[in-house]
Design a protein around this motif. Structure first.
Motif, PDB file in Angstrom:
ATOM      1  N   PHE A  25       0.846  -1.190   0.000  1.00  0.00           N
ATOM      2  CA  PHE A  25       0.000   0.000   0.000  1.00  0.00           C
ATOM      3  C   PHE A  25       0.883   1.242   0.000  1.00  0.00           C
ATOM      4  N   LEU A  26       0.726   2.042  -1.036  1.00  0.00           N
ATOM      5  CA  LEU A  26       1.520   3.251  -1.216  1.00  0.00           C
ATOM      6  C   LEU A  26       0.759   4.461  -0.702  1.00  0.00           C
ATOM      7  N   GLU A  99      -5.887   4.152  -1.614  1.00  0.00           N
ATOM      8  CA  GLU A  99      -6.385   3.937  -2.972  1.00  0.00           C
ATOM      9  C   GLU A  99      -5.425   2.959  -3.660  1.00  0.00           C
ATOM     10  N   HIS A 100      -5.844   1.701  -3.714  1.00  0.00           N
ATOM     11  CA  HIS A 100      -4.983   0.650  -4.246  1.00  0.00           C
ATOM     12  C   HIS A 100      -5.231   0.491  -5.742  1.00  0.00           C
ATOM     13  N   LYS A 105     -10.431   1.360  -3.269  1.00  0.00           N
ATOM     14  CA  LYS A 105     -10.262   2.001  -1.964  1.00  0.00           C
ATOM     15  C   LYS A 105     -10.344   0.938  -0.876  1.00  0.00           C
ATOM     16  N   VAL A 106      -9.245   0.730  -0.175  1.00  0.00           N
ATOM     17  CA  VAL A 106      -9.180  -0.260   0.904  1.00  0.00           C
ATOM     18  C   VAL A 106      -9.231   0.480   2.234  1.00  0.00           C
ATOM     19  N   LEU A 107     -10.219   0.142   3.070  1.00  0.00           N
ATOM     20  CA  LEU A 107     -10.407   0.800   4.359  1.00  0.00           C
ATOM     21  C   LEU A 107      -9.781  -0.037   5.465  1.00  0.00           C
ATOM     22  N   PHE A 108      -9.141   0.633   6.408  1.00  0.00           N
ATOM     23  CA  PHE A 108      -8.567  -0.033   7.570  1.00  0.00           C
ATOM     24  C   PHE A 108      -9.195   0.570   8.824  1.00  0.00           C
TER      25      PHE A 108
END
Length: 279
Positions: A25-26, A99-100, A105-108
């Motif tokens: 993840f950047l 934002e992958h 969009k990956v939420l943590f």
């Protein structure tokens, strides 16, 4: 775009080959009021375990040397360390997202990830620079390691699996602080590690180990070549994991989770097991 920003993109792409895109993840972000701010430069994740990376590069790597370079490295380490400590707090105390390029969009969630390590990367191509003892090796129970950008990318390329990278970092933490508080010259540590069955047993001092290794370079080259030959079957597992990622990309996102779980099983294998599976 700054040279550091370009290096961050390169590091993410470089790490994505052995570790898989879905684990890299950047520039993850969080909200501070109405402003978007960066959690860290690079986040490597597997099974909710995270390695946080903060990076600083020179706009002109040839512009500094000697004491001028040492002062720049010390200043940049201090800045990156402060940012990394903030990243540890954000990952454990706040929600954030990334934002992958393949997963969207990956939420943590708050506390969803466990920071296993924090890594400060500083770019320089000079001799090993020792840091002052005031720089911490732990923050909030999260170990912190210091590398040059090139040395850390070489570790990713050689070890090729997040469990193996974390194992190396754990073993490395057993070395004296005057060794771990150094930026550059990691090849001495890595070669000793490989020649001693992936441990730092028999370590004495950096200078003594460096002298010993310089006298056995033919054996080191033979050991590294043997390692590369033995590693080849493990690359098949990387390709299989990447193939699953390609399958994810052509399906609706709500169907992706089972593929991600299978991918995690493959990527969590110790490298010895990857070799066996790839044959």
């Amino acid at each position: 775009m700054t040279r550091t920003a370009l290096a961050e993109k390169f590091a993410a792409a470089f790490a994505s080959t052995p570790l898989a895109d879905e684990c890299v993840f950047l520039n993850p972000k969080y909200l501070d009021g109405n402003l978007q701010k960066e959690v860290c430069d690079l986040l490597l994740v597997l099974r909710k375990n995270a390695l946080l990376v903060q990076m600083k590069c020179q706009e002109d790597p040839l512009s500094r040397s000697g004491e001028k370079l040492e002062r720049w490295v010390t200043k940049q380490v201090q800045t990156a360390l402060s940012q990394l400590q903030g990243a540890v707090r954000k990952v454990t105390e706040s929600e954030f997202w990334c934002e992958h390029p393949r997963r969207g969009k990956v939420l943590f969630g708050k506390g969803e990830l466990k920071p296993e390590y924090g890594v400060v990367l500083i770019e320089h191509f000079d001799e090993r620079i020792r840091l002052e003892c005031r720089f911490p090796l732990v923050y909030r129970d999260v170990p912190i390691s210091y590398f040059t950008v090139n040395d850390f990318l070489n570790l990713i390329d050689e070890l090729r699996a997040l469990p193996e990278i974390l194992s190396y970092l754990h073993e490395r933490d057993n070395l004296p602080a005057d060794v771990t508080l150094g930026v550059g010259g990691e090849s001495v540590l890595f070669q000793h590690y490989i020649l001693n069955d992936r441990t730092f047993s028999n370590w004495t001092t950096y200078e003594e180990v460096e002298g010993i290794l310089s006298s056995v370079q033919p054996q080191i080259r033979a050991a590294m070549e043997a390692k590369k030959r033995a590693d080849k079957p493990a690359y098949e597992v990387e390709r299989l994991a990447s193939g699953l990622a390609s399958s994810i990309a052509i399906r609706a996102l709500e169907m992706a989770d089972p593929y991600l779980r299978i991918q995690e099983e493959l990527l969590d294998l110790p490298f010895v097991e990857r070799r066996k599976l790839g044959t």
